[in-house]
Design a protein around this motif. Sequence first.
Motif, mmCIF file in Angstrom:
data_model
loop_
_atom_site.group_PDB
_atom_site.id
_atom_site.type_symbol
_atom_site.label_atom_id
_atom_site.label_comp_id
_atom_site.label_asym_id
_atom_site.label_seq_id
_atom_site.Cartn_x
_atom_site.Cartn_y
_atom_site.Cartn_z
ATOM 1 N N VAL A 212 0.833 -1.198 0.000
ATOM 2 C CA VAL A 212 0.000 0.000 0.000
ATOM 3 C C VAL A 212 0.869 1.248 0.000
ATOM 4 N N TRP A 213 1.842 1.289 0.899
ATOM 5 C CA TRP A 213 2.683 2.486 1.013
ATOM 6 C C TRP A 213 3.598 2.644 -0.197
ATOM 7 N N MET A 214 4.104 1.529 -0.732
ATOM 8 C CA MET A 214 4.951 1.622 -1.928
ATOM 9 C C MET A 214 4.155 2.149 -3.115
ATOM 10 N N LEU A 215 2.909 1.703 -3.247
ATOM 11 C CA LEU A 215 2.057 2.191 -4.331
ATOM 12 C C LEU A 215 1.801 3.681 -4.179
ATOM 13 N N LEU A 216 1.550 4.120 -2.941
ATOM 14 C CA LEU A 216 1.322 5.529 -2.683
ATOM 15 C C LEU A 216 2.562 6.364 -3.003
ATOM 16 N N LEU A 217 3.712 5.931 -2.497
ATOM 17 C CA LEU A 217 4.948 6.690 -2.718
ATOM 18 C C LEU A 217 5.352 6.679 -4.190
ATOM 19 N N PHE A 218 5.140 5.550 -4.865
ATOM 20 C CA PHE A 218 5.465 5.471 -6.292
ATOM 21 C C PHE A 218 4.658 6.486 -7.084
ATOM 22 N N SER A 219 3.386 6.637 -6.739
ATOM 23 C CA SER A 219 2.542 7.599 -7.456
ATOM 24 C C SER A 219 3.037 9.024 -7.251
ATOM 25 N N PHE A 220 3.558 9.317 -6.050
ATOM 26 C CA PHE A 220 4.056 10.662 -5.787
ATOM 27 C C PHE A 220 5.409 10.903 -6.460
ATOM 28 N N VAL A 221 6.207 9.864 -6.601
ATOM 29 C CA VAL A 221 7.463 10.003 -7.349
ATOM 30 C C VAL A 221 7.167 10.315 -8.809
ATOM 31 N N LEU A 222 6.167 9.632 -9.382
ATOM 32 C CA LEU A 222 5.770 9.917 -10.761
ATOM 33 C C LEU A 222 5.300 11.360 -10.910
ATOM 34 N N GLN A 223 4.617 11.864 -9.892
ATOM 35 C CA GLN A 223 4.161 13.252 -9.932
ATOM 36 C C GLN A 223 5.348 14.210 -10.010
ATOM 37 N N ALA A 224 6.335 13.998 -9.144
ATOM 38 C CA ALA A 224 7.503 14.879 -9.115
ATOM 39 C C ALA A 224 8.248 14.856 -10.447
ATOM 40 N N VAL A 225 8.418 13.656 -11.000
ATOM 41 C CA VAL A 225 9.093 13.520 -12.288
ATOM 42 C C VAL A 225 8.313 14.241 -13.378
ATOM 43 N N SER A 226 7.004 14.122 -13.345
ATOM 44 C CA SER A 226 6.163 14.712 -14.391
ATOM 45 C C SER A 226 6.271 16.224 -14.415
ATOM 46 N N TYR A 227 6.178 16.857 -13.265
ATOM 47 C CA TYR A 227 6.233 18.316 -13.241
ATOM 48 C C TYR A 227 7.609 18.829 -13.635
ATOM 49 N N GLU A 228 8.627 18.092 -13.301
ATOM 50 C CA GLU A 228 9.977 18.562 -13.578
ATOM 51 C C GLU A 228 10.400 18.371 -15.027
ATOM 52 N N PHE A 229 9.852 17.377 -15.712
ATOM 53 C CA PHE A 229 10.386 17.019 -17.026
ATOM 54 C C PHE A 229 9.416 17.170 -18.196
ATOM 55 N N GLN A 230 8.116 17.382 -17.945
ATOM 56 C CA GLN A 230 7.186 17.368 -19.071
ATOM 57 C C GLN A 230 7.416 18.511 -20.060
ATOM 58 N N SER A 231 7.966 19.633 -19.594
ATOM 59 C CA SER A 231 8.192 20.752 -20.510
ATOM 60 C C SER A 231 9.675 21.001 -20.777
ATOM 61 N N LYS A 232 10.525 20.059 -20.389
ATOM 62 C CA LYS A 232 11.956 20.232 -20.611
ATOM 63 C C LYS A 232 12.307 20.013 -22.089
ATOM 64 N N PRO A 233 13.296 20.733 -22.596
ATOM 65 C CA PRO A 233 13.751 20.504 -23.979
ATOM 66 C C PRO A 233 14.283 19.072 -24.134
ATOM 67 N N GLY A 234 14.016 18.472 -25.245
ATOM 68 C CA GLY A 234 14.483 17.111 -25.488
ATOM 69 C C GLY A 234 13.622 16.046 -24.855
ATOM 70 N N ASN A 235 12.425 16.393 -24.432
ATOM 71 C CA ASN A 235 11.504 15.425 -23.843
ATOM 72 C C ASN A 235 11.048 14.431 -24.914
ATOM 73 N N ILE A 236 11.569 13.203 -24.855
ATOM 74 C CA ILE A 236 11.286 12.227 -25.902
ATOM 75 C C ILE A 236 9.954 11.497 -25.681
ATOM 76 N N PHE A 237 9.392 11.632 -24.492
ATOM 77 C CA PHE A 237 8.143 10.922 -24.188
ATOM 78 C C PHE A 237 6.913 11.750 -24.531
ATOM 79 N N GLY A 238 7.070 13.057 -24.590
ATOM 80 C CA GLY A 238 5.941 13.921 -24.888
ATOM 81 C C GLY A 238 5.162 14.287 -23.635
ATOM 82 N N ALA A 239 4.453 15.404 -23.706
ATOM 83 C CA ALA A 239 3.706 15.897 -22.547
ATOM 84 C C ALA A 239 2.600 14.924 -22.145
#
Length: 385
Positions: free
Chosen positions: A88-115
């Motif tokens: 339960v806690w790993m699932l919760l923390l994993f979702s928050f790690v994805l959030q942090a990564v998303s805000y930091e990288f979605q608009s960065k130059p060279g984003n190969i995954f797309g917004a």
Amino acid sequence: MITHEFLQNYWWFIVSLLAGLLVFLLYVQGGQSILGTLGKTEDEKKLLVNALGRKWEYTFTTLVTFGGAFFASFPVFYATSFGGAYWVWMLLLFSFVLQAVSYEFQSKPGNIFGARTYRNFLLFNGLVGTFVLGVAVATFFTGSEFSINKANIVNFSTTGSMVMSGWDNPFHGLEALGNFRNWCLGLAVFFLARTLASLFFINRLHHDVLVERSRKYTLYNGVPFVVFFLAFLIWTLLSDGYAVNPETNEIFMQPYKYFHNLIEMPVVLVLFLVGVVLVLWGIFGTVLKKSYNNGIWFAGAGTVVTVTMLFLLAGYNNTAYYPSYTNLQSSLTVQNSSSSEFTLMAMSIVSLIVPFVIAYIVYAWRALERKKLKLEDLDEDGHKY
């Protein structure tokens, strides 16, 4: 004279307050869960993402602070729950790690995954993070499957393994999903986060279309929130609860325990009702009056108060706040799971700076949010998401 018991109760209140603040700040996750439906065009989605992006760190920081405070003040809970119900806690923390990564990288130059990929990560955090947190908190009332034997600490000297608690099933926390009462609180938190997000957008955005759409979303999500929260609350008040004999420290089942807690703690009862009224005022005041845009502050304050009182209901008045229904005497109480008196005293001294930290956050928030956000502001902002 400050006693160990006073410090234990003091730190349960601090943990409860942090929980209330965390649930309020989950409006960021709620906003992420409605990005794809509330925003119809790319410009609308960018505006929504940037409105939330300026606040996501508050939620993340509060989550870390909440976990840290729980670990330092009630380490037996931390060892039992995080060490046992780890899926339960790993699932919760994993979702928050994805959030942090998303805000930091979605608009960065060279984003190969797309917004779009990163926005799907935000959606995952918004859907899973809120629901799982609600389910985890519900187990404070419904119980879990674990056993504790503090004497096992002596095994460390012979085996090198300091095992104090064990989970009584192979699902390690996922069994909580088999209890519909847990689902009720999980869905209540999920819809509350979406409701608070809608209220936040109404207050924050300078965009008539999105504001009008957000008013509809306030109703669409506010009604199921009220239904699921009332279902959980009534079910809990009418159920047996995990009581503690103050003389023998024996855990036993008491009919209507949490209802008795409300009646026997009148301050908690009054504040709980005040919190509920504030939340309802913020929601339905916004829905019924189109010129009203301050619902987020009433509903937000009400959320903090209500959740704080809910935690006090679970831990005060001789109640086991983390009960085990497979091994009743392993249930955790504020008294049998806390840190030493010295540790709690040292932490209490440090906690005196908390009001100053809160004052700084309020000041910084007001300084950053003096005017409503509009599309033109994104072009002028040197840091956009």
